[in-house]
Design a protein around this motif. Sequence first.
Motif, mmCIF file in Angstrom:
data_model
loop_
_atom_site.group_PDB
_atom_site.id
_atom_site.type_symbol
_atom_site.label_atom_id
_atom_site.label_comp_id
_atom_site.label_asym_id
_atom_site.label_seq_id
_atom_site.Cartn_x
_atom_site.Cartn_y
_atom_site.Cartn_z
ATOM 1 N N LEU A 95 28.065 18.391 -6.629
ATOM 2 C CA LEU A 95 27.413 18.794 -5.394
ATOM 3 C C LEU A 95 27.229 20.307 -5.425
ATOM 4 O O LEU A 95 28.197 21.070 -5.321
ATOM 5 C CB LEU A 95 28.258 18.388 -4.184
ATOM 6 C CG LEU A 95 27.682 18.722 -2.805
ATOM 7 C CD1 LEU A 95 26.378 17.967 -2.570
ATOM 8 C CD2 LEU A 95 28.691 18.392 -1.710
ATOM 9 N N LEU A 96 25.978 20.743 -5.587
ATOM 10 C CA LEU A 96 25.649 22.163 -5.671
ATOM 11 C C LEU A 96 24.631 22.485 -4.581
ATOM 12 O O LEU A 96 23.459 22.161 -4.702
ATOM 13 C CB LEU A 96 25.060 22.508 -7.046
ATOM 14 C CG LEU A 96 25.831 22.055 -8.290
ATOM 15 C CD1 LEU A 96 25.049 22.406 -9.541
ATOM 16 C CD2 LEU A 96 27.193 22.703 -8.331
ATOM 17 N N LEU A 97 25.076 23.131 -3.524
ATOM 18 C CA LEU A 97 24.202 23.512 -2.422
ATOM 19 C C LEU A 97 24.470 24.972 -2.100
ATOM 20 O O LEU A 97 25.580 25.324 -1.697
ATOM 21 C CB LEU A 97 24.469 22.648 -1.181
ATOM 22 C CG LEU A 97 24.362 21.125 -1.371
ATOM 23 C CD1 LEU A 97 24.768 20.405 -0.095
ATOM 24 C CD2 LEU A 97 22.953 20.725 -1.784
ATOM 25 N N THR A 98 23.479 25.835 -2.290
ATOM 26 C CA THR A 98 23.686 27.262 -2.065
ATOM 27 C C THR A 98 22.714 27.795 -1.023
ATOM 28 O O THR A 98 21.567 27.354 -0.932
ATOM 29 C CB THR A 98 23.510 28.074 -3.369
ATOM 30 O OG1 THR A 98 22.150 28.001 -3.799
ATOM 31 C CG2 THR A 98 24.411 27.527 -4.462
ATOM 32 N N SER A 99 23.213 28.762 -0.254
ATOM 33 C CA SER A 99 22.395 29.482 0.734
ATOM 34 C C SER A 99 21.727 28.533 1.718
ATOM 35 O O SER A 99 20.576 28.735 2.105
ATOM 36 C CB SER A 99 21.340 30.346 0.023
ATOM 37 O OG SER A 99 21.956 31.284 -0.833
ATOM 38 N N ARG A 122 28.313 27.728 -2.128
ATOM 39 C CA ARG A 122 28.269 29.175 -1.908
ATOM 40 C C ARG A 122 27.196 29.542 -0.884
ATOM 41 O O ARG A 122 26.086 29.045 -0.908
ATOM 42 C CB ARG A 122 28.018 29.893 -3.234
ATOM 43 C CG ARG A 122 27.986 31.385 -3.132
ATOM 44 C CD ARG A 122 28.050 32.043 -4.490
ATOM 45 N NE ARG A 122 29.366 31.894 -5.114
ATOM 46 C CZ ARG A 122 29.789 32.640 -6.132
ATOM 47 N NH1 ARG A 122 29.010 33.567 -6.610
ATOM 48 N NH2 ARG A 122 30.984 32.452 -6.642
ATOM 49 N N ASN A 123 27.596 30.459 0.038
ATOM 50 C CA ASN A 123 26.688 30.983 1.071
ATOM 51 C C ASN A 123 26.227 29.906 2.056
ATOM 52 O O ASN A 123 25.157 30.031 2.644
ATOM 53 C CB ASN A 123 25.466 31.669 0.444
ATOM 54 C CG ASN A 123 25.850 32.853 -0.414
ATOM 55 O OD1 ASN A 123 26.761 33.601 -0.084
ATOM 56 N ND2 ASN A 123 25.162 33.019 -1.534
ATOM 57 N N CYS A 124 27.035 28.882 2.249
ATOM 58 C CA CYS A 124 26.754 27.873 3.267
ATOM 59 C C CYS A 124 27.697 28.138 4.445
ATOM 60 O O CYS A 124 28.778 27.548 4.549
ATOM 61 C CB CYS A 124 26.960 26.470 2.705
ATOM 62 S SG CYS A 124 25.823 26.038 1.358
ATOM 63 N N ILE A 125 27.291 29.037 5.332
ATOM 64 C CA ILE A 125 28.207 29.552 6.349
ATOM 65 C C ILE A 125 28.548 28.528 7.418
ATOM 66 O O ILE A 125 29.514 28.710 8.175
ATOM 67 C CB ILE A 125 27.648 30.831 7.001
ATOM 68 C CG1 ILE A 125 26.297 30.535 7.677
ATOM 69 C CG2 ILE A 125 27.503 31.939 5.982
ATOM 70 C CD1 ILE A 125 25.764 31.718 8.476
ATOM 71 N N GLY A 126 27.785 27.440 7.510
ATOM 72 C CA GLY A 126 28.080 26.405 8.494
ATOM 73 C C GLY A 126 29.150 25.427 8.049
ATOM 74 O O GLY A 126 29.582 24.580 8.836
#
Length: 291
Positions: A95-99, A122-126
């Motif tokens: 699972l790779l989800l960025t920004s 990375r960079n998934c602030i929620g």
Amino acid sequence: PKTDLRALLNFRNLKELALHLSMRANICLNGSFPVLYELRGLQKLDVFQQSNFRLDLHTLSPNLTNLRHLSCVGGREIVGNLGTLRPLRDTLETLLLTSQQTLTGSIMDIADFSRLRVILLRNCIGVEGDIRDIRPQHFPSLKVMDLMNTSVHGVTIESVADATAIMSTWGQVLMTHTSLEFDEPRLVAVLSSSSPVRWPWGGPPDRLQMVRAPGNRIGWRWTDNADQCCDMNWLGPEPQPGENDYDEYIQYRRKIEEGQMNSLFRGFTHPPPTEEEYGELRRRISRSHDF
């Protein structure tokens, strides 16, 4: 004009799909173009985007139940909650989800995914959660976990004083999850941007790395954004002569220490140098260059 992906329906047995989307692409895959969700044999989906691409996890996971690899890099249009991936609990491996600013949920929503080996959010602030909630039975197959710049507790540290407790918690996670790959130091936490000692560029160390030495001995250290590191803080007792992995541990530790020979922060462990100490280190280097 919107891009028509209906031609993909000619390949209903497709197992791997990579979409490279530019700023000119105008694709909505959860509305007028639900084609993606009809490729029910799909096992690997990679999306590299700089466009208005939108992917709806609520629709994706119940339809693409064979999906083993999901990657979406760039953009801001992943819609949904990590909990909506539960139909993939026994299949998802990567699972790779960025920004993804609109991605929500807790890291613990996927803690019981039996085959999940790589998590990069990375960079998934929620995305929220707490590393203190991770138990030995969670993430049983995990090899790589990157949660930088999320809202998970233990990834952002409010003050230098919090580091020891946070890194001890990370150490427990590594001790019980021996499949996690930390043979080389990996970044796991940073000081909050609101911390009085956090510098945008240069300055005292403001981020933390962890490493696993032979014998499953865990170490952590402060570092800056230019890979200048403090000395290692080791958790737990050192392996003794005659024990398994003792020789390998000694060789590994020497390698770490040799890598510190030219570090600006050599001799510091925890706490890292203060602003005043950092300034003195810089002045000392400047004076040495004058000769």
